[in-house]
Write an enzyme that holds these catalytic residues in place. Structure first.
Site, PDB file in Angstrom:
ATOM      1  N   ASP A 229     -38.116   9.503 -24.033  1.00 53.50           N
ATOM      2  CA  ASP A 229     -36.838  10.215 -24.314  1.00 53.50           C
ATOM      3  C   ASP A 229     -36.931   9.398 -26.088  1.00 53.50           C
ATOM      4  O   ASP A 229     -37.241   8.330 -26.453  1.00 53.50           O
ATOM      5  CB  ASP A 229     -35.148   9.887 -23.524  1.00 53.50           C
ATOM      6  CG  ASP A 229     -35.137   8.266 -23.293  1.00 53.50           C
ATOM      7  OD1 ASP A 229     -36.121   7.383 -23.540  1.00 53.50           O
ATOM      8  OD2 ASP A 229     -34.791   7.999 -21.784  1.00 53.50           O
TER       9      ASP A 229
ATOM     10  N   ASN B 119     -26.025   4.608 -13.354  1.00 54.10           N
ATOM     11  CA  ASN B 119     -25.407   6.157 -12.662  1.00 54.10           C
ATOM     12  C   ASN B 119     -26.472   7.311 -11.666  1.00 54.10           C
ATOM     13  O   ASN B 119     -26.462   8.196 -12.035  1.00 54.10           O
ATOM     14  CB  ASN B 119     -24.778   7.126 -13.695  1.00 54.10           C
ATOM     15  CG  ASN B 119     -25.845   7.574 -14.888  1.00 54.10           C
ATOM     16  OD1 ASN B 119     -26.248   6.889 -15.124  1.00 54.10           O
ATOM     17  ND2 ASN B 119     -24.670   7.396 -15.957  1.00 54.10           N
TER      18      ASN B 119
ATOM     19  N   HIS C  33     -29.318   7.706 -13.397  1.00 54.21           N
ATOM     20  CA  HIS C  33     -29.713   8.829 -14.401  1.00 54.21           C
ATOM     21  C   HIS C  33     -31.492   8.016 -14.966  1.00 54.21           C
ATOM     22  O   HIS C  33     -31.040   7.377 -14.812  1.00 54.21           O
ATOM     23  CB  HIS C  33     -29.361   8.804 -16.302  1.00 54.21           C
ATOM     24  CG  HIS C  33     -29.702   7.792 -16.805  1.00 54.21           C
ATOM     25  ND1 HIS C  33     -28.141   7.222 -17.744  1.00 54.21           N
ATOM     26  CD2 HIS C  33     -30.902   7.029 -17.056  1.00 54.21           C
ATOM     27  CE1 HIS C  33     -28.881   6.096 -18.488  1.00 54.21           C
ATOM     28  NE2 HIS C  33     -29.541   6.342 -18.561  1.00 54.21           N
TER      29      HIS C  33
ATOM     30  N   GLU D 270     -28.740  12.816 -17.244  1.00 49.60           N
ATOM     31  CA  GLU D 270     -27.664  12.694 -17.278  1.00 49.60           C
ATOM     32  C   GLU D 270     -27.599  13.348 -15.279  1.00 49.60           C
ATOM     33  O   GLU D 270     -27.685  14.210 -15.306  1.00 49.60           O
ATOM     34  CB  GLU D 270     -26.367  12.626 -17.660  1.00 49.60           C
ATOM     35  CG  GLU D 270     -26.799  11.703 -19.237  1.00 49.60           C
ATOM     36  CD  GLU D 270     -26.426  10.100 -18.729  1.00 49.60           C
ATOM     37  OE1 GLU D 270     -26.672  10.141 -17.920  1.00 49.60           O
ATOM     38  OE2 GLU D 270     -25.965  10.309 -20.034  1.00 49.60           O
TER      39      GLU D 270
HETATM   40  C1  GLP Z   1     -31.478   3.923 -21.333  1.00 48.56           C
HETATM   41  C2  GLP Z   1     -32.572   4.882 -20.862  1.00 48.56           C
HETATM   42  C3  GLP Z   1     -33.726   5.063 -19.650  1.00 48.56           C
HETATM   43  C4  GLP Z   1     -34.015   3.199 -19.123  1.00 48.56           C
HETATM   44  C5  GLP Z   1     -31.607   3.791 -18.686  1.00 48.56           C
HETATM   45  C6  GLP Z   1     -31.753   2.245 -17.946  1.00 48.56           C
HETATM   46  O1  GLP Z   1     -30.778   4.956 -20.779  1.00 48.56           O
HETATM   47  N1  GLP Z   1     -32.786   6.106 -21.668  1.00 48.56           N
HETATM   48  O2  GLP Z   1     -34.656   5.275 -19.669  1.00 48.56           O
HETATM   49  O3  GLP Z   1     -33.944   3.614 -17.721  1.00 48.56           O
HETATM   50  O4  GLP Z   1     -31.580   2.900 -20.135  1.00 48.56           O
HETATM   51  O5  GLP Z   1     -31.902   0.660 -18.768  1.00 48.56           O
HETATM   52  P1  GLP Z   1     -31.807  -0.164 -18.377  1.00 48.56           P
HETATM   53  O6  GLP Z   1     -33.433  -0.650 -18.257  1.00 48.56           O
HETATM   54  O7  GLP Z   1     -31.116  -1.367 -19.570  1.00 48.56           O
HETATM   55  O8  GLP Z   1     -31.050  -1.331 -17.540  1.00 48.56           O
END
Ligand code: GLP
Length: 246
Positions: free
Chosen positions: A67, A136, A138, A143
């Site tokens: 992304d 959440n 995702h 989302e």
């Molecule tokens: C972001 C990314 C996700 C990632 C998520 C969790 O929103 N787009 O791909 O998995 O955050 O992040 P973290 O690993 O910092 O908890």
């Protein structure tokens, strides 16, 4: 789904690095699906060390990232392109032209999404897709509410996602409102999927994921439709699921 329980973040990162490096040893022309966020940072450090310490080479590897924020160019310090170059790609012997991330600046955005999905089909799908999980549920930026059939698309970020990601920006209002993300269907095309979860703040999401009920309210649950998923989870992230077992 294969569950690997480890003690802490460091062990999670080492175990993940072993699996990624094995993939590259098995097939030096592997296509890796990469993720951003804090979760894979330890893994990326280990992969960087693997180049000098274990002779792992990314010379023939291609990478596809999940992304990118919409509106940020690749040289913006908060873009995922910048993050990936800083945290991994600039420190291993991969050719940068073999590393792919959606362009946050290409317009119209729908055309960029189609270009990216076609690219996944052309050079991929990934042999091994790495994933973190949002609190959440995702995955990528899919989302809650995202359809299982979704391909690469533009999403409006949830307020909770913008707040959690605000730590990387000067303030919450600077977090872009939209992003381009591989869809659920695009992710499920991968041959193998490696999900990482660490820390107490992921405990609720891990518990819900392990319940195994597929629902669009919790996008990670669609991973149950794939037959080659490995979840590496540390004891804090597993704590609520473990409490359930007792
Ligand atoms: C972001 C990314 C996700 C990632 C998520 C969790 O929103 N787009 O791909 O998995 O955050 O992040 P973290 O690993 O910092 O908890």
């Amino acid at each position: 789904m294969k569950l690997i329980r480890v003690e802490n973040y460091k062990e999670m990162s080492s175990k993940a690095a072993q699996l990624v490096e094995q993939q590259i040893l098995d097939n030096p022309h592997s296509v890796l699906g990469l993720a951003t966020g804090s979760t894979p940072l330890g893994l990326y450090e280990q992969l960087i060390q693997g180049v000098s310490e274990r002779g792992i080479s990314y010379r023939h590897v291609q990478t596809i990232n999940l992304d990118e924020y919409q509106g940020l160019s690749g040289d913006h310090p908060n873009s995922y392109r910048h993050f990936m170059n800083e945290k991994l790609l600039g420190h291993i012997d991969v050719s940068l032209e073999n590393t792919h991330i959606p362009s946050g600046k290409s317009l119209p955005v729908e055309a960029e999404c189609q270009r990216y999905e076609a690219l996944i089909d052309k050079i991929g799908p990934p042999h091994l897709q790495m994933l973190g999980m949002g609190t959440n549920g995702h995955i990528g930026f899919n989302e809650p509410g995202t359809l299982e059939t979704s391909l690469t698309h533009c999403v409006k970020l949830e307020a909770s996602t913008r707040s959690s990601n605000a730590r990387f920006f000067s303030d919450r209002d600077s977090v872009p409102t939209h992003a381009i993300t591989m869809g659920i269907q695009s992710i499920l095309k991968s041959e193998q999927i490696l999900v990482l979860a660490s820390g107490k703040k992921k405990a609720q999401a891990v518990k819900r994921f392990l319940e195994g009920h597929t629902s669009k309210d919790f996008p990670a649950s669609f991973l149950w439709k794939h037959n080659h998923v490995t979840l590496i989870v540390d004891s804090d992230a597993y704590s609520l699921a473990a409490a359930e077992e007792e």
